[in-house]
Scaffold this motif. Sequence first.
Motif, PDB file in Angstrom:
ATOM      1  N   MET A  40      94.768 -69.982 -93.187  1.00  0.00           N
ATOM      2  CA  MET A  40      95.186 -68.659 -92.724  1.00  0.00           C
ATOM      3  C   MET A  40      93.974 -67.769 -92.444  1.00  0.00           C
ATOM      4  SD  MET A  40      98.515 -68.052 -92.522  1.00  0.00           S
ATOM      5  CE  MET A  40      98.494 -66.276 -92.693  1.00  0.00           C
ATOM      6  N   ARG A  41      93.004 -67.753 -93.362  1.00  0.00           N
ATOM      7  CA  ARG A  41      91.865 -66.847 -93.189  1.00  0.00           C
ATOM      8  C   ARG A  41      91.044 -67.212 -91.965  1.00  0.00           C
ATOM      9  NH1 ARG A  41      90.432 -62.704 -92.033  1.00  0.00           N
ATOM     10  NH2 ARG A  41      88.396 -61.893 -92.586  1.00  0.00           N
ATOM     11  N   ALA A  42      90.757 -68.499 -91.775  1.00  0.00           N
ATOM     12  CA  ALA A  42      90.004 -68.900 -90.583  1.00  0.00           C
ATOM     13  C   ALA A  42      90.792 -68.556 -89.323  1.00  0.00           C
ATOM     14  CB  ALA A  42      89.685 -70.392 -90.636  1.00  0.00           C
ATOM     15  N   SER A  43      92.097 -68.773 -89.357  1.00  0.00           N
ATOM     16  CA  SER A  43      92.939 -68.492 -88.183  1.00  0.00           C
ATOM     17  C   SER A  43      93.013 -66.998 -87.898  1.00  0.00           C
ATOM     18  CB  SER A  43      94.338 -69.081 -88.389  1.00  0.00           C
ATOM     19  OG  SER A  43      94.263 -70.490 -88.515  1.00  0.00           O
ATOM     20  N   GLN A  44      92.964 -66.157 -88.940  1.00  0.00           N
ATOM     21  CA  GLN A  44      92.898 -64.709 -88.724  1.00  0.00           C
ATOM     22  C   GLN A  44      91.613 -64.349 -87.988  1.00  0.00           C
ATOM     23  OE1 GLN A  44      93.156 -63.297 -92.780  1.00  0.00           O
ATOM     24  NE2 GLN A  44      95.315 -62.728 -92.554  1.00  0.00           N
ATOM     25  N   ILE A  45      90.509 -64.870 -88.467  1.00  0.00           N
ATOM     26  CA  ILE A  45      89.210 -64.573 -87.855  1.00  0.00           C
ATOM     27  C   ILE A  45      89.184 -65.033 -86.405  1.00  0.00           C
ATOM     28  CG2 ILE A  45      86.742 -65.148 -87.902  1.00  0.00           C
ATOM     29  CD1 ILE A  45      87.079 -65.351 -91.021  1.00  0.00           C
ATOM     30  N   ASN A  46      89.742 -66.210 -86.148  1.00  0.00           N
ATOM     31  CA  ASN A  46      89.712 -66.792 -84.802  1.00  0.00           C
ATOM     32  C   ASN A  46      90.830 -66.289 -83.899  1.00  0.00           C
ATOM     33  OD1 ASN A  46      87.395 -68.419 -85.167  1.00  0.00           O
ATOM     34  ND2 ASN A  46      88.624 -69.897 -86.322  1.00  0.00           N
ATOM     35  N   GLY A  47      91.732 -65.492 -84.416  1.00  0.00           N
ATOM     36  CA  GLY A  47      92.829 -64.952 -83.613  1.00  0.00           C
ATOM     37  C   GLY A  47      93.770 -66.016 -83.092  1.00  0.00           C
ATOM     38  N   CYS A  48      94.071 -67.015 -83.910  1.00  0.00           N
ATOM     39  CA  CYS A  48      94.915 -68.125 -83.480  1.00  0.00           C
ATOM     40  C   CYS A  48      96.358 -67.909 -83.937  1.00  0.00           C
ATOM     41  CB  CYS A  48      94.379 -69.449 -84.015  1.00  0.00           C
ATOM     42  SG  CYS A  48      95.328 -70.865 -83.423  1.00  0.00           S
ATOM     43  N   ALA A  49      97.177 -67.356 -83.060  1.00  0.00           N
ATOM     44  CA  ALA A  49      98.571 -67.061 -83.399  1.00  0.00           C
ATOM     45  C   ALA A  49      99.351 -68.322 -83.738  1.00  0.00           C
ATOM     46  CB  ALA A  49      99.239 -66.323 -82.242  1.00  0.00           C
ATOM     47  N   PHE A  50      99.106 -69.405 -83.013  1.00  0.00           N
ATOM     48  CA  PHE A  50      99.815 -70.660 -83.276  1.00  0.00           C
ATOM     49  C   PHE A  50      99.591 -71.108 -84.721  1.00  0.00           C
ATOM     50  CE2 PHE A  50     100.181 -75.260 -83.459  1.00  0.00           C
ATOM     51  CZ  PHE A  50     101.379 -75.493 -82.800  1.00  0.00           C
ATOM     52  N   CYS A  51      98.329 -71.132 -85.158  1.00  0.00           N
ATOM     53  CA  CYS A  51      98.000 -71.581 -86.515  1.00  0.00           C
ATOM     54  C   CYS A  51      98.436 -70.564 -87.562  1.00  0.00           C
ATOM     55  CB  CYS A  51      96.516 -71.895 -86.630  1.00  0.00           C
ATOM     56  SG  CYS A  51      96.027 -73.353 -85.668  1.00  0.00           S
ATOM     57  N   LEU A  52      98.348 -69.273 -87.263  1.00  0.00           N
ATOM     58  CA  LEU A  52      98.826 -68.265 -88.205  1.00  0.00           C
ATOM     59  C   LEU A  52     100.318 -68.424 -88.450  1.00  0.00           C
ATOM     60  CD1 LEU A  52      96.794 -65.182 -86.994  1.00  0.00           C
ATOM     61  CD2 LEU A  52      96.685 -66.225 -89.275  1.00  0.00           C
ATOM     62  N   ASN A 122      85.036 -81.500 -99.452  1.00  0.00           N
ATOM     63  CA  ASN A 122      86.404 -81.451 -98.924  1.00  0.00           C
ATOM     64  C   ASN A 122      86.748 -80.064 -98.398  1.00  0.00           C
ATOM     65  OD1 ASN A 122      86.966 -84.165 -99.387  1.00  0.00           O
ATOM     66  ND2 ASN A 122      87.744 -83.776-101.444  1.00  0.00           N
ATOM     67  N   LEU A 123      86.334 -79.023 -99.107  1.00  0.00           N
ATOM     68  CA  LEU A 123      86.567 -77.656 -98.647  1.00  0.00           C
ATOM     69  C   LEU A 123      85.857 -77.413 -97.319  1.00  0.00           C
ATOM     70  CD1 LEU A 123      87.645 -74.772 -99.091  1.00  0.00           C
ATOM     71  CD2 LEU A 123      85.552 -74.326-100.416  1.00  0.00           C
ATOM     72  N   THR A 124      84.625 -77.864 -97.205  1.00  0.00           N
ATOM     73  CA  THR A 124      83.856 -77.696 -95.966  1.00  0.00           C
ATOM     74  C   THR A 124      84.518 -78.443 -94.819  1.00  0.00           C
ATOM     75  OG1 THR A 124      81.839 -77.356 -97.245  1.00  0.00           O
ATOM     76  CG2 THR A 124      81.570 -77.981 -94.926  1.00  0.00           C
ATOM     77  N   LEU A 125      85.014 -79.640 -95.080  1.00  0.00           N
ATOM     78  CA  LEU A 125      85.740 -80.389 -94.050  1.00  0.00           C
ATOM     79  C   LEU A 125      87.026 -79.659 -93.664  1.00  0.00           C
ATOM     80  CD1 LEU A 125      85.968 -82.890 -92.248  1.00  0.00           C
ATOM     81  CD2 LEU A 125      87.086 -84.052 -94.172  1.00  0.00           C
ATOM     82  N   LEU A 126      87.721 -79.091 -94.639  1.00  0.00           N
ATOM     83  CA  LEU A 126      88.925 -78.306 -94.360  1.00  0.00           C
ATOM     84  C   LEU A 126      88.610 -77.133 -93.435  1.00  0.00           C
ATOM     85  CD1 LEU A 126      91.879 -77.374 -94.929  1.00  0.00           C
ATOM     86  CD2 LEU A 126      90.954 -76.234 -96.980  1.00  0.00           C
ATOM     87  N   ILE A 127      87.562 -76.403 -93.748  1.00  0.00           N
ATOM     88  CA  ILE A 127      87.164 -75.249 -92.934  1.00  0.00           C
ATOM     89  C   ILE A 127      86.766 -75.700 -91.528  1.00  0.00           C
ATOM     90  CG2 ILE A 127      85.460 -73.381 -92.703  1.00  0.00           C
ATOM     91  CD1 ILE A 127      85.371 -73.481 -95.888  1.00  0.00           C
ATOM     92  N   THR A 128      86.011 -76.776 -91.450  1.00  0.00           N
ATOM     93  CA  THR A 128      85.600 -77.323 -90.151  1.00  0.00           C
ATOM     94  C   THR A 128      86.816 -77.709 -89.329  1.00  0.00           C
ATOM     95  OG1 THR A 128      83.563 -78.154 -91.152  1.00  0.00           O
ATOM     96  CG2 THR A 128      84.249 -79.162 -89.063  1.00  0.00           C
ATOM     97  N   THR A 129      87.777 -78.352 -89.970  1.00  0.00           N
ATOM     98  CA  THR A 129      88.961 -78.847 -89.270  1.00  0.00           C
ATOM     99  C   THR A 129      89.843 -77.717 -88.771  1.00  0.00           C
ATOM    100  OG1 THR A 129      88.876 -80.853 -90.611  1.00  0.00           O
ATOM    101  CG2 THR A 129      90.932 -80.415 -89.451  1.00  0.00           C
ATOM    102  N   ILE A 130      90.096 -76.695 -89.602  1.00  0.00           N
ATOM    103  CA  ILE A 130      90.940 -75.600 -89.127  1.00  0.00           C
ATOM    104  C   ILE A 130      90.248 -74.842 -87.999  1.00  0.00           C
ATOM    105  CG2 ILE A 130      90.274 -73.909 -90.898  1.00  0.00           C
ATOM    106  CD1 ILE A 130      93.708 -74.302 -89.114  1.00  0.00           C
ATOM    107  N   ASN A 131      88.943 -74.742 -88.048  1.00  0.00           N
ATOM    108  CA  ASN A 131      88.233 -74.103 -86.938  1.00  0.00           C
ATOM    109  C   ASN A 131      88.382 -74.927 -85.657  1.00  0.00           C
ATOM    110  OD1 ASN A 131      86.585 -71.498 -87.424  1.00  0.00           O
ATOM    111  ND2 ASN A 131      86.445 -72.629 -89.337  1.00  0.00           N
ATOM    112  N   ALA A 132      88.350 -76.245 -85.775  1.00  0.00           N
ATOM    113  CA  ALA A 132      88.580 -77.096 -84.598  1.00  0.00           C
ATOM    114  C   ALA A 132      89.998 -76.915 -84.080  1.00  0.00           C
ATOM    115  CB  ALA A 132      88.305 -78.556 -84.937  1.00  0.00           C
ATOM    116  N   TRP A 133      90.991 -76.933 -84.990  1.00  0.00           N
ATOM    117  CA  TRP A 133      92.382 -76.727 -84.564  1.00  0.00           C
ATOM    118  C   TRP A 133      92.547 -75.376 -83.883  1.00  0.00           C
ATOM    119  CZ3 TRP A 133      95.320 -80.553 -83.750  1.00  0.00           C
ATOM    120  CH2 TRP A 133      95.451 -81.635 -84.609  1.00  0.00           C
ATOM    121  N   ASN A 134      91.913 -74.329 -84.421  1.00  0.00           N
ATOM    122  CA  ASN A 134      92.003 -73.008 -83.798  1.00  0.00           C
ATOM    123  C   ASN A 134      91.473 -73.040 -82.378  1.00  0.00           C
ATOM    124  OD1 ASN A 134      91.097 -70.990 -86.749  1.00  0.00           O
ATOM    125  ND2 ASN A 134      93.049 -71.898 -86.204  1.00  0.00           N
TER     126      ASN A 134
END
Length: 152
Positions: A40-52, A122-134
């Motif tokens: 959620m937090r990464a998607s807020q920063i990236n403005g990704c409505a789909f992921c939010l 694992n946390l870093t991979l999670l953050i990397t992955t959600i940023n890619a999805w965004n």
Amino acid sequence: MSKRLNPHIVAPQAMKPMVDIEAYLSGCGLEHSLIELVKMRASQINGCAFCLHMHSKDARAAGETEERLYLLNGWRESSLYTPRERAALAWTEALTLLAQTGAPDADYEGLFPHFDETEAVNLTLLITTINAWNRIAVGFRSQHPRAWKVAA
């Protein structure tokens, strides 16, 4: 907003590794609530409505409170988040805003009172992955389901 291609239809083999990473992350040992807060937090920063839309729904289904979701954008000023969540959210912001932050030592070092080395990876991979999805969702203008009709 103009409709763009669906990468899952156009290039399913290209998207498969992303789906496989998600499967790994869902069973890597990080708490489901933490995973959803990071997404959620990464998607807020990236403005990704789909992921939010997706991750707020998933977080609620997993028992996350409305209050914590509403206050997530101001997590630094709220006492509703645990020290472990706060460390993860700081690292999420540092890596999501990498060009501005450079992944500060303080945020990196702030992980280790709360995460072991494997969890930090694992946390870093999670953050990397959600940023890619965004970037995939925003770039291809993926649309979240509509709960109601909006006049065009």
